[in-house]
Enzyme design. Structure first.
Site, PDB file in Angstrom:
ATOM      1  N   LYS A   1       0.839  -1.196   0.000  1.00  0.00           N
ATOM      2  CA  LYS A   1       0.000   0.000   0.000  1.00  0.00           C
ATOM      3  C   LYS A   1       0.875   1.247   0.000  1.00  0.00           C
ATOM      4  CE  LYS A   1      -3.499   2.250   2.804  1.00  0.00           C
ATOM      5  NZ  LYS A   1      -4.441   2.169   3.907  1.00  0.00           N
TER       6      LYS A   1
ATOM      7  N   GLU B   1      10.647  -4.649   4.246  1.00  0.00           N
ATOM      8  CA  GLU B   1      10.723  -6.062   3.843  1.00  0.00           C
ATOM      9  C   GLU B   1      10.369  -6.201   2.362  1.00  0.00           C
ATOM     10  OE1 GLU B   1       9.089  -4.876   6.470  1.00  0.00           O
ATOM     11  OE2 GLU B   1       9.102  -6.276   8.164  1.00  0.00           O
TER      12      GLU B   1
ATOM     13  N   GLY C   1      -4.793  -2.017   4.935  1.00  0.00           N
ATOM     14  CA  GLY C   1      -4.013  -3.150   4.433  1.00  0.00           C
ATOM     15  C   GLY C   1      -4.679  -4.490   4.708  1.00  0.00           C
ATOM     16  N   ARG C   2      -5.144  -4.692   5.941  1.00  0.00           N
ATOM     17  CA  ARG C   2      -5.704  -6.004   6.305  1.00  0.00           C
ATOM     18  C   ARG C   2      -7.108  -6.215   5.770  1.00  0.00           C
ATOM     19  NH1 ARG C   2      -4.588  -2.625  10.378  1.00  0.00           N
ATOM     20  NH2 ARG C   2      -6.244  -1.888  11.764  1.00  0.00           N
TER      21      ARG C   2
ATOM     22  N   GLU D   1      -4.519  -6.817  14.901  1.00  0.00           N
ATOM     23  CA  GLU D   1      -4.031  -5.497  14.492  1.00  0.00           C
ATOM     24  C   GLU D   1      -5.169  -4.481  14.594  1.00  0.00           C
ATOM     25  OE1 GLU D   1      -2.413  -4.382  10.396  1.00  0.00           O
ATOM     26  OE2 GLU D   1      -0.542  -4.758  11.429  1.00  0.00           O
TER      27      GLU D   1
ATOM     28  N   HIS E   1      -4.326 -33.580  17.388  1.00  0.00           N
ATOM     29  CA  HIS E   1      -3.191 -34.420  17.771  1.00  0.00           C
ATOM     30  C   HIS E   1      -2.029 -33.575  18.257  1.00  0.00           C
ATOM     31  CE1 HIS E   1      -5.243 -37.931  16.139  1.00  0.00           C
ATOM     32  NE2 HIS E   1      -5.715 -37.063  15.255  1.00  0.00           N
TER      33      HIS E   1
ATOM     34  N   LYS F   1       9.443  -0.659  14.096  1.00  0.00           N
ATOM     35  CA  LYS F   1       9.998  -0.295  12.782  1.00  0.00           C
ATOM     36  C   LYS F   1      11.062   0.776  12.947  1.00  0.00           C
ATOM     37  CE  LYS F   1       5.833  -1.001   9.964  1.00  0.00           C
ATOM     38  NZ  LYS F   1       4.819  -0.349   9.148  1.00  0.00           N
TER      39      LYS F   1
HETATM   40  O1  F6P Z   1       3.342  -2.836   9.734  1.00  0.00           O
HETATM   41  C1  F6P Z   1       1.999  -3.118   9.627  1.00  0.00           C
HETATM   42  C2  F6P Z   1       1.473  -2.845   8.263  1.00  0.00           C
HETATM   43  O2  F6P Z   1       1.369  -1.489   8.045  1.00  0.00           O
HETATM   44  C3  F6P Z   1       0.145  -3.543   8.035  1.00  0.00           C
HETATM   45  O3  F6P Z   1      -0.913  -2.847   8.537  1.00  0.00           O
HETATM   46  C4  F6P Z   1       0.157  -3.698   6.560  1.00  0.00           C
HETATM   47  O4  F6P Z   1      -0.784  -4.642   6.138  1.00  0.00           O
HETATM   48  C5  F6P Z   1       1.572  -4.118   6.319  1.00  0.00           C
HETATM   49  O5  F6P Z   1       2.327  -3.369   7.259  1.00  0.00           O
HETATM   50  C6  F6P Z   1       2.101  -3.923   4.933  1.00  0.00           C
HETATM   51  O6  F6P Z   1       2.030  -2.589   4.542  1.00  0.00           O
HETATM   52  P1  F6P Z   1       2.204  -2.157   3.038  1.00  0.00           P
HETATM   53  O7  F6P Z   1       1.091  -2.787   2.244  1.00  0.00           O
HETATM   54  O8  F6P Z   1       2.134  -0.662   3.022  1.00  0.00           O
HETATM   55  O9  F6P Z   1       3.531  -2.663   2.563  1.00  0.00           O
END
Ligand code: F6P
Length: 536
Positions: A195, A201, A253-254, A339, A370, A499
């Site tokens: 987003k 990452e 995002g979620r 979250e 199990h 972060k």
């Molecule tokens: O760090 C949490 C977060 O902001 C989530 O809410 C989000 O889904 C995820 O990181 C990834 O964010 P982005 O889509 O901006 O890379």
């Protein structure tokens, strides 16, 4: 949230089996249905009085007004000054939705159309890699830009007739290395889903994938696509405009799997199946907007959650899909629920006076049986369980498997409720020929306290439509719980501090900055890592 009336009703001696003894038809009145979905919460201690008090919470919190505000595009995400309009992404024929006086639906439908064209061209080979049609798609994203599509791709495996789809999320180089190793860089499409297009990452993995592709004879200028709401950044990364699918900041995002973040799912299963998924979500929206609270599935699912967490103090809840293809649903729901509702400050800035959302965890059945069900049955903590199961599987030649699966699911909720008394356990030990102290000792290990609550969501079959219903059901459940708690379910400030510190630790673990201003533990761990690493 005023819980006094509910706390007064929270008596430990109310046994679920007694509620059934009093009213054998209880399953009919303590359940909610919509379409072909049935949500049974009769195996909980909720009775008429408890339910009435729970329903009162909806009135006290002005739930109807808050719900309507969400669907109307009001800026209910107050700490970020944004609407929360993921519902617009599946509002296929529901009419205009205004944000700041502007109808967002033409833009949503236009992007959906572009996604359909792109996905079908990738599937059909009209959009191809440097050495032929795409055999593989790698989605690079994390959190909401990963968990939703991963979950849905697994769930819809019987409909998967497009290229293979892989997901890379972790910044651990192992993830991307293991994923890319068997792939042909010239026949792989990489989708960078973020987003913000700044997530460390994702951007690190995206750059690694780009280098891998260039070195392997692929063409990143044709073989990369992006999903983002930061279009300037996708351009700077070098992704052609025609391969960029944008979405607005009012999609959290979620909550984003319904839009461009769902692109890898659409490529996997085709645009018709993806449409059916959207239709399922839309059907749940209509139900949530129109059904009376007591018949409203998301509302009742939320109230069961409030009863267990905020009233009875149960700190976790287990999500137990008896559906192997929902294996990533618990992880998806962890983000969605934790979250969203893992907050300790109310919307007005005051401290939350009640516990926040619970820990959500789980694994598919029957595997969990199990592994950790021992604790659920006999541990000292009560863990409310949410079972899910389909009436039918997708494998007509394996119906005996499905019957076993279903029987196991139903058996677990029955066992949790009924338990086994000491007398029953003693009888069993006597049948085995034990007596005296040994009989007593052995019997005590075989007692099940019972009265452990569970709910069951049952559906005909895990189709794209049903998956859409289930995901929207849980989204609205989270929303309702958030409204009752008085919190903002749509921000996530709790992820920021880690972060920031990771950024400041970057040069330290690179060995170019000192760890002197760090605490003793962190400094010692850095020193260990620097001493023991061989790679530069
Ligand atoms: O760090 C949490 C977060 O902001 C989530 O809410 C989000 O889904 C995820 O990181 C990834 O964010 P982005 O889509 O901006 O890379």
């Amino acid at each position: 949230m005023q819980l006094d009336a509910l706390k007064a009703l929270a008596t430990a001696d109310r046994r679920i089996v007694d509620l059934f003894a009093k009213d054998a038809t209880r399953a009919g009145s303590f359940s909610a249905s919509t379409g072909d979905l049935l949500f049974d919460y009769s195996k909980t201690q909720i009775d008429e009085d408890v339910r009435a008090a729970l329903l009162q919470l909806c009135e006290d919190a002005g739930l109807a007004t808050r719900r309507d505000a969400m669907f109307a595009g009001k800026k209910i995400n107050e700490t970020e000054g944004r609407a929360a309009l993921h519902t617009a992404l599946r509002n296929l024929d529901g009419g205009p939705v205004d944000v700041d006086g502007q109808d967002v639906m033409p833009g949503v439908l236009d992007t959906l159309h572009r996604m359909r064209v792109f996905a079908e061209e990738v599937r059909g080979g009209a959009i191809a890699g440097a050495r032929g049609s795409f055999t593989d798609v790698v989605n690079i994203g994390i959190g909401g830009s990963d968990l939703g599509p991963v979950m849905a791709t697994h769930a819809l495996a019987p409909y998967h007739d497009g290229p293979r789809v892989h997901y890379v999320s972790n910044v651990d180089g192992a993830h991307i290395a293991d994923t890319l190793r068997p792939l042909d860089p010239a026949r792989t499409l990489v989708i960078v889903a973020s987003k913000t297009f700044t997530t460390i990452e994702t951007m690190t993995n995206a750059r690694t994938a780009r280098a891998w592709m260039s070195e392997g004879g692929g063409d990143p200028s044709r073989q990369f696509a992006a999903v983002s709401s930061a279009l300037d950044k996708t351009q700077a990364f070098g992704i052609p405009e025609a391969h960029v699918f944008g979405f607005a900041d009012w999609v959290g995002g979620r909550y984003s799997v319904w839009g461009p973040v769902g692109l890898p799912v659409m490529i996997a299963v085709g645009s018709n199946a993806f449409d059916a998924f959207l239709r399922g979500g839309q059907a749940m929206d209509l139900h949530f907007r129109s059904a009376d609270w007591v018949e409203n599935m998301p509302v009742m699912l939320a109230l069961v959650g409030i009863w267990h967490r905020q009233v009875l103090g149960r700190t976790s809840r287990a999500v137990l899909p008896y559906d192997q293809r929902l294996l990533r649903l618990p992880a998806y729901l962890q983000q969605l629920e934790m979250e969203s509702n893992g907050k300790s400050v109310a919307m007005d800035g005051s401290s939350l006076a009640v516990p926040s959302g619970p820990v959500v965890w789980g694994e598919p059945g029957t595997n969990g049986q199990h592994a950790f069900y021992q604790l659920i049955h006999q541990g000292t903590d009560v863990i409310p369980c949410e079972f899910m199961v389909a009436a039918d599987g997708h494998e007509p030649e394996l119906t005996h498997h499905h019957r076993l699966l279903l029987a196991n699911c139903l058996a677990q909720s029955e066992a949790l409720m009924r338990g086994r008394s000491l007398d029953e356990a003693r009888e069993r030990m006597a049948e085995k020929g034990l007596d005296g102290d040994e009989l007593d000792r052995q019997a005590r290990h075989r007692v099940f306290p019972g009265n452990r609550p569970s709910t069951t969501l049952i559906y005909p079959k895990l189709t794209p439509f049903v998956l859409g219903q289930i995901i929207a059901l849980y989204e609205h459940r989270v929303f309702v719980e958030g409204v009752l708690l008085g919190i903002n379910s749509f921000d996530q400030w709790g992820v920021e501090l880690g972060k920031e510190l990771a950024n400041s630790l970057g040069p330290v673990v690179d060995g170019v900055a000192s760890a002197d201003d760090k605490d003793g533990s962190t400094a010692a761990l850095v020193a260990y890592a620097l001493k023991h690493r061989n790679q530069e």
